[in-house]
Design a protein around this motif. Structure first.
Motif, PDB file in Angstrom:
ATOM      1  N   ALA A 175       7.532  59.124  15.397  1.00 18.88           N
ATOM      2  CA  ALA A 175       6.550  60.137  15.749  1.00 18.88           C
ATOM      3  C   ALA A 175       6.564  60.348  17.252  1.00 18.88           C
ATOM      4  CB  ALA A 175       5.155  59.721  15.285  1.00 18.88           C
ATOM      5  N   ARG A 176       6.552  61.603  17.648  1.00 21.48           N
ATOM      6  CA  ARG A 176       6.344  61.923  19.057  1.00 21.48           C
ATOM      7  C   ARG A 176       4.856  61.878  19.321  1.00 21.48           C
ATOM      8  NH1 ARG A 176      10.204  66.564  21.580  1.00 21.48           N
ATOM      9  NH2 ARG A 176      12.055  65.276  21.432  1.00 21.48           N
ATOM     10  N   CYS A 177       4.506  61.255  20.413  1.00 19.39           N
ATOM     11  CA  CYS A 177       3.105  61.167  20.803  1.00 19.39           C
ATOM     12  C   CYS A 177       2.902  62.049  22.025  1.00 19.39           C
ATOM     13  CB  CYS A 177       2.745  59.720  21.123  1.00 19.39           C
ATOM     14  SG  CYS A 177       3.096  58.602  19.751  1.00 19.39           S
TER      15      CYS A 177
ATOM     16  N   SER B 105       6.555  56.719  18.935  1.00 16.14           N
ATOM     17  CA  SER B 105       6.046  55.627  18.121  1.00 16.14           C
ATOM     18  C   SER B 105       7.018  55.450  16.959  1.00 16.14           C
ATOM     19  CB  SER B 105       4.645  55.956  17.605  1.00 16.14           C
ATOM     20  OG  SER B 105       4.150  54.906  16.811  1.00 16.14           O
TER      21      SER B 105
ATOM     22  N   ASP C  29       9.728  55.448  10.299  1.00 16.21           N
ATOM     23  CA  ASP C  29       9.119  56.710  10.713  1.00 16.21           C
ATOM     24  C   ASP C  29       9.130  56.789  12.229  1.00 16.21           C
ATOM     25  OD1 ASP C  29       8.240  57.521   8.039  1.00 16.21           O
ATOM     26  OD2 ASP C  29       6.780  55.887   8.229  1.00 16.21           O
TER      27      ASP C  29
ATOM     28  N   ASP D  30      13.533  62.900  18.639  1.00 19.87           N
ATOM     29  CA  ASP D  30      13.474  63.303  17.253  1.00 19.87           C
ATOM     30  C   ASP D  30      14.412  62.415  16.446  1.00 19.87           C
ATOM     31  OD1 ASP D  30      14.445  65.165  14.897  1.00 19.87           O
ATOM     32  OD2 ASP D  30      12.523  65.952  15.631  1.00 19.87           O
TER      33      ASP D  30
END
Length: 141
Positions: free
Chosen positions: A124-126, A131, A122, A92
């Motif tokens: 992002a959890r994938c 990412s 940015d 996070d």
């Protein structure tokens, strides 16, 4: 970090897409430098900052994201974007320190630096991994 509206990387021209592991870091850094010098109007100082930021995100993927990943560079009308995807446990944005970590801190310097250099970042959890996308606006004319 300056708040600006920047096009999503998928809206731009793909300049480079390559997989990497620890042994590839120097090669990819050179590729990023070549692509950005030939295809973008970033000034030399901003280009050097962009290349450094790409390198820091790749190093983070090697250390914490499963040993490597994929780096993609995109050029939009107003910016240069980088997206690095890895296969690690994900994280996070709150793990990135808000202030410069002490020199002897075990980590946190690289992504902190990227956030400071980029105009947008940015995370992002994938489904598998993370990412990280960041962008730098082209210099004002």
């Amino acid at each position: 970090m300056t708040a600006r509206t920047i096009s999503a990387p998928e809206e731009g021209e793909l300049l480079l897409e390559t997989h990497f592991c620890a042994a590839d870091l120097a090669r990819v850094r050179i590729q990023v430098d070549l692509h950005t010098s030939r295809t973008t109007p970033l000034s030399e100082p901003r280009r050097a900052q962009f290349v450094l930021a790409v390198h820091e995100v790749m190093c983070n993927a090697v250390r914490h994201g499963g040993g490597g990943g994929t780096v993609r560079l995109f050029r939009s009308a107003d910016s240069l974007c980088c997206r690095v995807d890895d296969k690690g446990p994900g994280f996070d944005e709150n793990v990135i320190p808000r202030a410069l970590p002490p020199v002897d801190a075990p980590g946190g310097h690289g992504l902190w630096l990227v956030r400071e250099l980029a105009d947008r970042m940015d995370i992002a959890r994938c489904a598998v991994g993370a990412s990280i996308t960041f962008a730098m606006c082209f210099d004002a004319a």
